[in-house]
Design a protein around this motif. Structure first.
Motif, short mmCIF file in Angstrom:
data_model
loop_
_atom_site.label_atom_id
_atom_site.label_comp_id
_atom_site.label_asym_id
_atom_site.label_seq_id
_atom_site.Cartn_x
_atom_site.Cartn_y
_atom_site.Cartn_z
N LYS A 214 -7.25 13.66 22.00
CA LYS A 214 -5.78 12.63 22.52
C LYS A 214 -6.35 12.52 23.16
CE LYS A 214 -3.14 15.21 25.82
NZ LYS A 214 -1.60 16.09 25.94
N ARG A 215 -5.74 11.03 23.82
CA ARG A 215 -6.16 10.44 24.53
C ARG A 215 -6.84 10.90 25.90
NH1 ARG A 215 -4.95 5.99 28.20
NH2 ARG A 215 -6.32 4.36 28.21
N ASN A 216 -7.60 10.50 25.85
CA ASN A 216 -8.62 10.79 27.81
C ASN A 216 -8.60 12.51 27.89
OD1 ASN A 216 -9.43 8.81 28.59
ND2 ASN A 216 -7.39 8.86 29.16
N MET A 217 -8.44 13.73 26.77
CA MET A 217 -8.51 15.03 26.44
C MET A 217 -9.74 15.02 25.75
SD MET A 217 -7.28 16.29 29.27
CE MET A 217 -6.94 17.77 28.44
N TYR A 218 -9.91 16.05 25.86
CA TYR A 218 -11.10 16.87 25.29
C TYR A 218 -11.38 18.30 25.22
CZ TYR A 218 -12.25 11.87 25.22
OH TYR A 218 -12.59 10.48 25.98
N TYR B 51 -14.14 14.78 33.41
CA TYR B 51 -14.13 14.13 34.59
C TYR B 51 -14.19 14.57 35.83
CZ TYR B 51 -12.46 9.09 36.02
OH TYR B 51 -12.48 8.01 36.04
N ARG C 49 -16.45 9.55 33.72
CA ARG C 49 -15.86 9.90 32.20
C ARG C 49 -17.66 10.21 31.51
NH1 ARG C 49 -10.94 11.78 31.00
NH2 ARG C 49 -10.29 10.04 32.01
N ASP D 98 -10.93 8.57 40.92
CA ASP D 98 -11.39 7.35 40.69
C ASP D 98 -11.98 5.64 41.22
OD1 ASP D 98 -10.38 7.39 37.51
OD2 ASP D 98 -8.61 6.69 37.97
N ASP E 224 -13.64 22.66 35.69
CA ASP E 224 -11.80 22.72 35.15
C ASP E 224 -11.07 24.38 34.90
OD1 ASP E 224 -11.55 19.70 35.12
OD2 ASP E 224 -12.27 19.92 33.48
N GLN F 120 -12.59 14.75 21.09
CA GLN F 120 -11.53 14.42 21.66
C GLN F 120 -9.88 14.94 20.80
OE1 GLN F 120 -11.01 9.94 21.68
NE2 GLN F 120 -9.93 9.92 22.44
N THR G 155 -10.41 20.02 28.44
CA THR G 155 -10.99 19.18 29.85
C THR G 155 -10.36 17.92 29.37
OG1 THR G 155 -12.95 18.69 30.88
CG2 THR G 155 -13.01 19.01 28.63
N ASP G 156 -10.64 16.92 30.88
CA ASP G 156 -10.67 15.68 30.97
C ASP G 156 -12.39 15.09 30.48
OD1 ASP G 156 -11.08 16.02 33.60
OD2 ASP G 156 -9.40 14.65 34.37
#
Length: 183
Positions: free
Chosen positions: A14-18, A45, A58, A49, A70, A12, A42-43
């Motif tokens: 940052k938030r929700n990103m890898y 995902y 996710r 949703d 992606d 990871q 990549t997220d």
């Protein structure tokens, strides 16, 4: 259809990103070898949703599928490997290593080192081929059941982001930079 490399490891940033930490190789139903290079953002995902409660979301499924998807969606390009699996093993590009994982029995797995750029080619990929390969990956990972594969595949066919997405990345993969830059 099969993965030559083991499950993907991500970090990871940052938030929700890898980003992916290892190269992955997938052989499609036509025998073409596809590379998803390490450092791919990549997220994680694979689905909208609204469909996630039905089919998971996710990181619930094999991230190799969503990270490759992606790459193809972002760049509208595919990185293909022009040498065989046997040659990669012979040249030490594919190596057997012992997997170190808390719930694993330390089994040997194949990992992909950096494949020399002279053995790579970048080709355009369209919406339909991207989704066909994603579906093949879901079926090949051995973990996604038939129902979930159908839901996840339908989700990517509804992906209007392909058509509306940023043109910033389109057709800008540089084979000389794929192992060093975050994609």
């Amino acid at each position: 259809m099969r993965f030559l490399t083991d499950m993907q490891e991500v970090q990871q940033y940052k938030r929700n990103m890898y980003f992916t930490k290892h190269n992955q190789i997938f052989e499609d139903s036509e025998g073409v070898l596809h590379l998803t290079p390490r450092y791919l953002r990549t997220d994680g995902y694979t689905i909208f949703d609204i469909l996630a409660p039905i089919a998971g979301g996710r990181f619930e499924e094999d991230i190799r599928c969503s990270s490759a998807h992606d790459l193809w969606c972002r760049y509208k390009q595919d990185i293909q490997i022009t040498i065989s699996e046997a040659r990669m093993l012979q040249e030490g590009v594919l190596k057997e290593k012992i997997k170190k994982c808390p719930d694993d029995d330390k089994k040997p797995i194949l990992v992909a080192e950096n494949i020399p750029v002279e053995y790579l080619k970048i080709v355009p990929i369209n919406f339909w081929k991207t989704n066909k390969l994603f579906n093949e990956m879901l079926r090949a990972n051995g973990e996604t059941g038939k129902f979930k594969t159908g839901i996840l595949s339908a989700g990517v066919y509804l992906n209007i982001g392909w058509w509306l997405g940023s043109k910033e990345y389109n057709n800008k993969l540089d084979v000389r930079k794929i192992y060093n830059d975050f994609l």
